[in-house]
Write a protein that holds these residues in place. Sequence first.
Motif, PDB file in Angstrom:
ATOM      1  N   TYR A   1       0.781  -1.028  -0.085  1.00 46.24           N
ATOM      2  CA  TYR A   1       0.145  -0.038   0.157  1.00 46.24           C
ATOM      3  C   TYR A   1       0.732   1.244   0.052  1.00 46.24           C
ATOM      4  O   TYR A   1       0.676   2.218  -0.664  1.00 46.24           O
ATOM      5  N   ASP A   2       1.767   1.252   0.888  1.00 46.36           N
ATOM      6  CA  ASP A   2       2.718   2.477   0.975  1.00 46.36           C
ATOM      7  C   ASP A   2       3.411   2.668  -0.416  1.00 46.36           C
ATOM      8  O   ASP A   2       3.682   3.741  -0.899  1.00 46.36           O
ATOM      9  N   ARG A   3       3.718   1.499  -1.264  1.00 50.45           N
ATOM     10  CA  ARG A   3       4.491   1.744  -2.312  1.00 50.45           C
ATOM     11  C   ARG A   3       3.569   2.299  -3.371  1.00 50.45           C
ATOM     12  O   ARG A   3       4.146   2.984  -4.239  1.00 50.45           O
ATOM     13  N   ALA A   4       2.170   1.828  -3.472  1.00 48.64           N
ATOM     14  CA  ALA A   4       1.357   2.400  -4.226  1.00 48.64           C
ATOM     15  C   ALA A   4       1.071   3.628  -3.971  1.00 48.64           C
ATOM     16  O   ALA A   4       1.015   4.421  -5.138  1.00 48.64           O
ATOM     17  N   MET A   5       1.163   4.160  -2.813  1.00 53.84           N
ATOM     18  CA  MET A   5       0.893   5.633  -2.377  1.00 53.84           C
ATOM     19  C   MET A   5       2.107   6.382  -2.928  1.00 53.84           C
ATOM     20  O   MET A   5       2.081   7.720  -3.309  1.00 53.84           O
ATOM     21  N   ALA A   6       3.179   6.087  -2.776  1.00 55.26           N
ATOM     22  CA  ALA A   6       4.438   6.639  -3.179  1.00 55.26           C
ATOM     23  C   ALA A   6       4.169   6.776  -4.724  1.00 55.26           C
ATOM     24  O   ALA A   6       4.757   7.761  -5.308  1.00 55.26           O
ATOM     25  N   ARG A   7       3.894   5.752  -5.433  1.00 50.04           N
ATOM     26  CA  ARG A   7       3.800   5.938  -6.987  1.00 50.04           C
ATOM     27  C   ARG A   7       2.854   7.208  -7.160  1.00 50.04           C
ATOM     28  O   ARG A   7       3.072   7.769  -8.232  1.00 50.04           O
ATOM     29  N   PHE A   8       1.784   6.850  -6.452  1.00 47.74           N
ATOM     30  CA  PHE A   8       0.732   7.908  -6.815  1.00 47.74           C
ATOM     31  C   PHE A   8       0.998   9.437  -6.674  1.00 47.74           C
ATOM     32  O   PHE A   8       0.763  10.222  -7.528  1.00 47.74           O
ATOM     33  N   TRP A   9       1.834   9.731  -5.468  1.00 49.26           N
ATOM     34  CA  TRP A   9       2.386  11.011  -5.230  1.00 49.26           C
ATOM     35  C   TRP A   9       3.320  11.331  -6.180  1.00 49.26           C
ATOM     36  O   TRP A   9       3.497  12.709  -6.368  1.00 49.26           O
ATOM     37  N   ALA A  10       4.165  10.485  -6.541  1.00 51.72           N
ATOM     38  CA  ALA A  10       5.306  10.842  -7.490  1.00 51.72           C
ATOM     39  C   ALA A  10       4.477  11.362  -8.794  1.00 51.72           C
ATOM     40  O   ALA A  10       4.828  12.501  -9.491  1.00 51.72           O
ATOM     41  N   LYS A  11       3.668  10.636  -9.206  1.00 50.80           N
ATOM     42  CA  LYS A  11       3.051  10.965 -10.462  1.00 50.80           C
ATOM     43  C   LYS A  11       2.094  12.189 -10.196  1.00 50.80           C
ATOM     44  O   LYS A  11       2.205  13.045 -11.183  1.00 50.80           O
ATOM     45  N   PHE A  12       1.629  12.512  -9.138  1.00 51.45           N
ATOM     46  CA  PHE A  12       0.594  13.768  -8.986  1.00 51.45           C
ATOM     47  C   PHE A  12       1.745  15.012  -8.935  1.00 51.45           C
ATOM     48  O   PHE A  12       1.516  15.980  -9.633  1.00 51.45           O
ATOM     49  N   ALA A  13       2.750  14.681  -8.303  1.00 46.45           N
ATOM     50  CA  ALA A  13       4.025  15.778  -8.147  1.00 46.45           C
ATOM     51  C   ALA A  13       4.350  16.307  -9.497  1.00 46.45           C
ATOM     52  O   ALA A  13       4.533  17.420  -9.991  1.00 46.45           O
ATOM     53  N   GLU A  14       4.818  15.202 -10.423  1.00 47.27           N
ATOM     54  CA  GLU A  14       5.292  15.475 -11.661  1.00 47.27           C
ATOM     55  C   GLU A  14       4.350  16.149 -12.482  1.00 47.27           C
ATOM     56  O   GLU A  14       4.425  17.120 -13.336  1.00 47.27           O
ATOM     57  N   GLU A  15       3.173  15.534 -12.888  1.00 47.62           N
ATOM     58  CA  GLU A  15       2.206  16.034 -13.871  1.00 47.62           C
ATOM     59  C   GLU A  15       1.358  17.052 -13.256  1.00 47.62           C
ATOM     60  O   GLU A  15       0.765  17.582 -14.290  1.00 47.62           O
ATOM     61  N   LYS A  16       1.265  17.349 -12.124  1.00 51.05           N
ATOM     62  CA  LYS A  16       0.370  18.379 -11.696  1.00 51.05           C
ATOM     63  C   LYS A  16       1.031  19.638 -10.894  1.00 51.05           C
ATOM     64  O   LYS A  16       1.377  20.625 -11.421  1.00 51.05           O
ATOM     65  N   PHE A  17       1.873  19.331  -9.623  1.00 48.20           N
ATOM     66  CA  PHE A  17       2.583  20.441  -9.155  1.00 48.20           C
ATOM     67  C   PHE A  17       3.675  21.084 -10.106  1.00 48.20           C
ATOM     68  O   PHE A  17       3.783  22.092 -10.613  1.00 48.20           O
ATOM     69  N   LEU A  18       4.634  20.275 -10.366  1.00 53.21           N
ATOM     70  CA  LEU A  18       5.778  20.755 -11.285  1.00 53.21           C
ATOM     71  C   LEU A  18       5.496  21.302 -12.370  1.00 53.21           C
ATOM     72  O   LEU A  18       6.136  22.201 -12.839  1.00 53.21           O
ATOM     73  N   ASP A  19       4.620  20.469 -13.111  1.00 55.72           N
ATOM     74  CA  ASP A  19       4.146  21.124 -14.491  1.00 55.72           C
ATOM     75  C   ASP A  19       3.577  22.517 -14.364  1.00 55.72           C
ATOM     76  O   ASP A  19       3.895  23.489 -15.149  1.00 55.72           O
ATOM     77  N   ASN A  20       2.973  22.820 -13.623  1.00 61.53           N
ATOM     78  CA  ASN A  20       2.260  24.083 -13.077  1.00 61.53           C
ATOM     79  C   ASN A  20       3.157  25.108 -12.690  1.00 61.53           C
ATOM     80  O   ASN A  20       3.233  26.374 -13.157  1.00 61.53           O
ATOM     81  N   ALA A  21       4.084  24.594 -11.861  1.00 60.45           N
ATOM     82  CA  ALA A  21       5.234  25.572 -11.370  1.00 60.45           C
ATOM     83  C   ALA A  21       5.984  25.948 -12.561  1.00 60.45           C
ATOM     84  O   ALA A  21       6.447  27.117 -12.797  1.00 60.45           O
ATOM     85  N   PHE A  22       6.612  25.012 -13.468  1.00 63.10           N
ATOM     86  CA  PHE A  22       7.370  25.286 -14.607  1.00 63.10           C
ATOM     87  C   PHE A  22       6.726  26.350 -15.654  1.00 63.10           C
ATOM     88  O   PHE A  22       7.382  27.351 -15.887  1.00 63.10           O
TER      89      PHE A  22
END
Length: 231
Positions: free
Chosen positions: A91-112
């Motif tokens: 479960y923790d592994r799945a959550m790490a993958r989820f938040w990694a994808k979220f950060a890359e595609e949502k947060f970092l994309d908008n910040a850039f």
Amino acid sequence: MESKEVVKLLGFWVSQSSMRVEWALRLKGVEYEYIEEDIFNKSPLLLELNPVHKKVPVLIHGEKVILESFVILEYIDETWKQYPILPQDPYDRAMARFWAKFAEEKFLDNAFKAMCTQGVQKEGYLKQAKEYLEKIEEVLIKGKSKFFGGENIGYLDIVLGVISYWLPLWEVVGCMKIVDPIQFPSTTLWMENFRNHPVIKDKLPPRDKMVVYYQWRSKEIGARMASARKS
């Protein structure tokens, strides 16, 4: 048994994705040969090894070629067992993958994109970036540990490591502020912890050179975005 095959990495000096792979290899103590690529004048080797995306990073492990930074991180973790990066719990592994994808595609994309734009459009990207960062801040508060991975740097820390060094520079280049220490105290503390880790601070691109690069890059991408809106 630890693999003894030769490890090579094709990267680009300012690439966040390439840096993630180097951090992972260094945390695990894996020796590797780094090959610098010019992403604006791609070598025959890069085009041969990654003919689909034609991008870095590219990890070469013996006769095997692995592409895409998230995939490479998981390959590294499964190949070299010392210093586990991904959580052991499914479960923790799945959550790490989820938040990694979220950060890359949502947060970092908008910040850039906020760095590259002006006016109302910039305000929109900034608003989105801050809203997404609030979600990341909540994850840090829930963990109440030094890193996302606990007391040691883990997979999600490596993916989000861009925030600790690249983001402050994007803020300077874009004349903006995303990570307010008062609004995001946990993120601010995590940034300091990550950036000051011995393995990380010894492997960061030169800041002055990065400023020049992103000043040029932001203007180029901003002009391209503006042209796309008009067409």
